[in-house]
Design an enzyme around this catalytic site. Structure first.
Site, PDB file in Angstrom:
ATOM      1  N   GLU A 127       0.857  -1.186   0.000  1.00 15.02           N
ATOM      2  CA  GLU A 127       0.000   0.000   0.000  1.00 15.02           C
ATOM      3  C   GLU A 127       0.890   1.231   0.000  1.00 15.02           C
ATOM      4  O   GLU A 127       1.857   1.265   0.772  1.00 15.02           O
ATOM      5  CB  GLU A 127      -0.899   0.040   1.233  1.00 15.02           C
ATOM      6  N   HIS A 303      -6.767  -2.084  15.165  1.00 14.79           N
ATOM      7  CA  HIS A 303      -6.978  -1.340  13.915  1.00 14.79           C
ATOM      8  C   HIS A 303      -6.724  -2.239  12.697  1.00 14.79           C
ATOM      9  O   HIS A 303      -7.568  -2.338  11.803  1.00 14.79           O
ATOM     10  CB  HIS A 303      -6.039  -0.127  13.900  1.00 14.79           C
ATOM     11  N   GLU A 304      -5.565  -2.886  12.685  1.00 17.17           N
ATOM     12  CA  GLU A 304      -5.226  -3.713  11.516  1.00 17.17           C
ATOM     13  C   GLU A 304      -6.187  -4.896  11.409  1.00 17.17           C
ATOM     14  O   GLU A 304      -6.620  -5.255  10.318  1.00 17.17           O
ATOM     15  CB  GLU A 304      -3.780  -4.205  11.589  1.00 17.17           C
ATOM     16  N   GLU A 326      -9.839   4.098   6.235  1.00 17.95           N
ATOM     17  CA  GLU A 326      -9.033   4.556   7.372  1.00 17.95           C
ATOM     18  C   GLU A 326      -9.850   5.313   8.414  1.00 17.95           C
ATOM     19  O   GLU A 326      -9.718   5.077   9.609  1.00 17.95           O
ATOM     20  CB  GLU A 326      -7.848   5.394   6.886  1.00 17.95           C
TER      21      GLU A 326
HETATM   22  N1  TRP Z   1      -3.014   0.970   5.775  1.00 13.82           N
HETATM   23  C1  TRP Z   1      -2.126   1.045   6.902  1.00 13.82           C
HETATM   24  C2  TRP Z   1      -2.976   1.346   8.133  1.00 13.82           C
HETATM   25  O1  TRP Z   1      -3.404   2.403   8.362  1.00 13.82           O
HETATM   26  C3  TRP Z   1      -1.049   2.054   6.843  1.00 13.82           C
HETATM   27  C4  TRP Z   1      -0.223   2.237   5.641  1.00 13.82           C
HETATM   28  C5  TRP Z   1      -0.515   2.871   4.508  1.00 13.82           C
HETATM   29  C6  TRP Z   1       1.144   1.958   5.511  1.00 13.82           C
HETATM   30  N2  TRP Z   1       0.557   3.030   3.717  1.00 13.82           N
HETATM   31  C7  TRP Z   1       1.596   2.481   4.303  1.00 13.82           C
HETATM   32  C8  TRP Z   1       2.020   1.325   6.344  1.00 13.82           C
HETATM   33  C9  TRP Z   1       2.926   2.431   3.930  1.00 13.82           C
HETATM   34  C10 TRP Z   1       3.350   1.237   5.942  1.00 13.82           C
HETATM   35  C11 TRP Z   1       3.793   1.803   4.766  1.00 13.82           C
HETATM   36  O2  TRP Z   1      -3.344   0.497   8.834  1.00 13.82           O
HETATM   37 ZN    ZN Z   2      -5.509   1.735   8.679  1.00 12.76          ZN
END
Ligand code: TRP
Ligand code: ZN
Length: 889
Positions: A127, A303-304, A326
């Site tokens: 991501e 959260h995850e 988010e």
């Molecule tokens: N989706 C992740 C969260 O909020 C966070 C995330 C987005 C992320 N981009 C990232 C983590 C890049 C590490 C690197 O839970």
């Molecule tokens: Zn998240």
């Protein structure tokens, strides 16, 4: 500047993909000096796309293409075009298989995006757009595919090979190599793909779902961290249970894995069935972890996990919809934390964070709405606005609907959109359908940036026994949004009588009577008329922080004291204390500007005395609440209130208030310190956590007295602590103390702490950040020494955050030193980081982007650093976007 740096992506340009990928088969062969990735994609033309004749354009960043086959036949080079960012094939059939082989170099990947090495292991972060660094693909969240992944590596170095879903095959290979094949039965966008290879140990547990299925749980760590897994595993099981009970959401795969890695750009990542965590956000034990980190770990694990539904089963159509997953997931984890601990204290802490960090973002050059209209680099949009303000927007809807209807609306959302990639609009429409409400105006929370300012005027008409509240709203302009329409603002209010009791409320005479009301503020100015009000009340406004706004009302200090001790709403009590302290601070600042001594307003002293005494006299009072009530507004929050931030004034006046409070309340603070000492074995539970928080808050006040007695007490605490919370709080009390008399002792304890803990990475990070964040002027040489310290590593984001981030964000008098040395320091490292890790470089840049808030001399120095970075030859898109927006007129 390269051309790609200036490219802006617009929401209005969204189009459905021209092709879809039904199946993805990956074969990843890991070697020490390169990695080979073979991808077999089952592609088909999208009936909703541009139609026949559309070329196939796959994303792929700096890949070395070794082979390309279409339906089994090698494609000659004239059939396709390869650039640094794309692979284009002009003519393809309706349905076909594309097979590519690429060579990549994870061993040299310092961006920590895509496939990379974290010390001894391989891992991925896809991501938002990291998958295109692994193979050619349609790297966009609205292309969902099933994945089968074969991972192959040296068996001795990488005995554990993981990917999403379930293992379906494994075997030995010549030359000491082995492989494991994984299959993920759920279709997903490629940003949820993950792969891990390393010498890892698993801590195992299991969870039985509400329908009776057994889920195997694994937490994979390096051997050195096996003693820090228990807490996160417990948190995971609590989160799984909570999501079943509160949202009716059950886990779907048979196994759930978490992996801890030391080099990670953010907190953690919700990859399907294989969450990857920054080790600082998952590993914990009482000896090495503070209460604050325990709390943070529990909420991030939750959260995850919660993303499995809000994000994975229902995902985002495009990255403009990021807050769909988010904002909603932050709201879910905040409610989980509230249910696990003190609801009021959780709310106060979250609001404190939002009002400093998010309000500042909303007032700066990177301000954007919860659903942005455009971006250059999506990594720059993982912001407090998308996350925390997005969560507030969901919270407002949850409050408007009430618990039953909100649950019905989320049930509808999950059922209707399961397996799809959707928009914030789809979410809001579920809320509307279930409630029958018209949320047209409410939607402005998604489209308009900026923090609304509410002004409340009150008037009591004794003759008619009526009370009038006149509410006006105004939202300042933000970049590219000069004019704002009024928001729909739910403003929760109560009216208190002279004893602090809530008066029965009736609006305009024909509405039901209740003790608190949600006023629907929809216009620029609006008056609400309460009838049958027998006496002049004190209004309790914005209860629970019912909307993310700045509220002002001309409260007297007596009224604020009254609210602080009587209001039934925890947030309003705390907020009254903050406002009272801000008023007192303003007096102090006025005196400081004239070079005069300021004697603290005794009303603030009295208010804190009452709170401290209550904590001593009422055994079951919430001590975490008390600890928050006696905290002065942070330097950052005070700065947020000013048009031109007065760096020295804020620091000196606030420190003087702290010292005067400690002098005036010496008796109460010492008694509170003593009363909350605890030599029982450490336990992470509400009561002992609250006691430690209150005790350490008292200690911080007492240390300002610079007395041998309190230096000795802090030293005793440092030496005798049986947990990291107390040990580090005592050390921090010395580090934050600028008194020369304490310098030698401070240096001795700082060194002792390092020698004791130097083998525990996470403790060393705390040690670095305590020193870097200390609000002490002329501290830069000490920070530079930390950068040269053996423990520092510019390639590790946690270390960067612990030193550079902590200094630039938490030590205002240091970072904003009048000679510009702090700015030049940050400039130097942003330039280096720009090459190594653009995501981290651009995040570290944030404090320089706020240059408009400072005096002319500082503005010039800050801008000069931004321009100096801008003049660098090879700027990443990440850094370029932040620079160009910050320098825009
Ligand atoms: N989706 C992740 C969260 O909020 C966070 C995330 C987005 C992320 N981009 C990232 C983590 C890049 C590490 C690197 O839970
Ligand atoms: Zn998240």
């Amino acid at each position: 500047m390269k051309e790609s740096q200036g490219k802006t992506v617009y929401l209005r340009d969204y189009r459905e993909p021209d092709y879809l990928i039904d199946e993805t088969e990956l074969d990843v062969r890991l070697f020490e000096d390169h990695t080979l990735v073979r991808a077999r994609l089952r592609l088909r033309r999208n009936p909703e796309g541009q139609g026949a004749g559309a070329p196939l354009v796959l994303d792929g960043r700096h890949l070395e293409l070794l082979e390309l086959k279409l339906d089994g036949a090698l494609l000659p080079p004239e059939r396709y075009e390869v650039s640094a960012e794309q692979l284009l094939i002009a003519q393809v059939p309706e349905i076909f298989t594309l097979e590519s082989l690429v060579r990549i170099h994870p061993e040299n990947n310092t961006t920590l995006d895509g496939l990379y090495k974290s010390r001894v292991m391989f891992c991925t972060q896809c991501e938002a757009e990291g998958f295109r660094k692994i193979t050619y693909y349609l790297d966009r969240p609205d292309v969902l595919s099933s994945f089968t992944t074969r991972v192959e590596a040296d068996k001795a170095r990488y005995p554990v090979l993981l990917s999403n879903g379930n293992p379906i095959a494994r075997g030995e290979l010549p030359d000491g190599r082995h492989f494991v094949t994984w299959q993920d039965p759920f279709r997903k966008p490629c940003y949820l793909f993950a792969l891990v290879a390393g010498d890892l140990q698993a801590v195992r547990d299991s969870f039985i779902t509400q329908s009776g299925r057994v889920i195997e749980l694994y937490l994979y760590v390096e051997t050195k961290d096996l003693d820090k897994c228990e807490f996160a595993m417990g948190s995971l099981k609590r989160a799984m249970r909570w999501d079943e009970e509160v949202y009716g959401r059950e886990y779907d795969l048979d196994i759930f894995m978490i992996v801890a890695v030391d080099d990670f750009n953010m907190g953690a990542m919700e990859n399907k069935g294989l969450n990857i965590f920054n080790s600082s956000c998952v590993l914990a034990n009482p000896a090495t972890t503070t209460d604050f980190s325990f709390q943070r770990i529990e909420s991030i694990v939750a959260h995850e996990y919660f993303h499995n539904w809000s994000g994975n089963r229902v995902t985002c159509r495009d990255w403009f919809q990021l807050s769909l997953k988010e904002g909603f997931t932050v709201f879910r984890d905040a409610e989980f934390s509230a249910d696990m601990g003190s609801r009021a204290v959780n709310r106060i802490e979250d609001v404190g964070f939002l009002r400093t960090v998010q309000f500042a973002e909303d007032a700066g050059p990177m301000a954007h709405s919860v659903r942005p209209e455009s971006y250059m680099e999506i990594s720059n949009f993982y912001t407090v606005t998308i996350y925390e303000k997005g969560s507030e927007v969901v919270r407002m809807m949850a409050n408007l609907l009430g618990p039953q209807k909100f649950r019905a609306a989320t049930d509808l959302y999950f059922a209707r959109f399961d397996g799809q990639a959707v928009t914030t609009e789809d979410f809001v429409r579920c809320m509307e359908e279930i409630s029958g409400m018209d949320l047209t105006q409410f939607r402005r929370w998604y489209t308009q940036a900026g923090t609304p300012r509410l002004t409340v005027k009150r008037e009591y008409d004794a003759k008619n026994r009526e009370y009038l509240l006149t509410v006006s709203q105004e939202t300042p302009a933000t970049p590219r949004q000069p004019h704002k329409e009024p928001f729909f603002i739910p403003l929760t209010v109560a009216l208190l009588d002279a004893k602090g009791k809530e008066l029965p409320l009736q609006l305009g005479g024909n509405d039901t009577v209740s003790s608190s009301k949600v006023l629907q503020v929809t216009e620029a100015t609006q008056t609400f008329r309460f009838t049958n009000i027998p006496e002049q009340p004190v209004p309790s406004l914005l209860r629970g922080f019912s909307a993310p706004v700045k509220l002002s009302c001309d409260f007297s200090r007596e009224e604020l004291m009254f609210l602080m001790s009587h209001d039934g709403d925890g947030f309003v009590r705390w907020e009254a204390g903050q406002q009272l302290a801000l008023q007192v601070f303003d007096d102090g600042l006025a005196a400081w500007r004239e070079g005069k001594e300021y004697a603290i307003d005794q009303r603030l002293v009295q208010a804190y005395r009452d709170v401290l005494r209550a904590s001593l006299e009422q055994p079951d009072i919430d001590k975490a609440m008390i600890a928050n009530l006696i905290l002065l507004p942070s330097e950052a929050y005070i700065a947020e209130q000013m048009t031109v931030v007065e760096v020295e004034g804020i620091h000196r006046v606030r420190e003087s208030l702290r010292r005067q409070l400690a002098q005036a309340l010496l008796g109460e603070l010492s008694a509170v310190y003593q009363a909350n000492l605890n030599d029982a074995p450490y336990e992470y539970a509400a009561e002992p956590v609250a006691k430690r928080a209150l005790k350490n808050t008292a200690l911080n006040y007492l240390m300002t007295l610079q007395s041998p007695e309190w230096f000795a007490a802090a030293r005793r605490q440092f030496e005798q602590a049986n947990n990291m919370t107390d040990e580090s709080a005592a050390l921090r009390a010395f580090i934050n103390n600028p008194c020369a008399a304490n310098a030698a002792l401070r240096d001795e304890l700082v060194e002792r702490f390092y020698q004791k803990w130097k083998h525990e990475t996470l403790v060393v990070e705390q040690w670095l950040s305590m020193q870097s964040a200390a609000p002490v002027a002329d501290n830069l040489p000490r920070i530079q020494a930390l950068i040269r310290h053996e423990a520092f590593d510019l390639r590790n984001p946690n270390k960067v955050r612990s030193v550079i981030g902590a200094f630039c964000n938490s030590n205002a008098v240091g970072f904003h030193a009048a000679d510009g040395s702090g700015y030049a320091f940050l400039g130097d490292y942003v330039i280096e980081l720009n090459q190594l890790n653009p995501q981290i470089a651009s995040r570290q840049l944030t404090p320089l982007t706020r240059w408009r808030r400072y005096d002319a001399a500082r503005q010039a120095l800050m801008k000069a650093q931004l321009q100096r970075i801008m003049a660098q030859p090879e700027l990443s898109a990440d850094v370029y976007e932040v620079l160009s927006k910050s320098l825009q007129e």
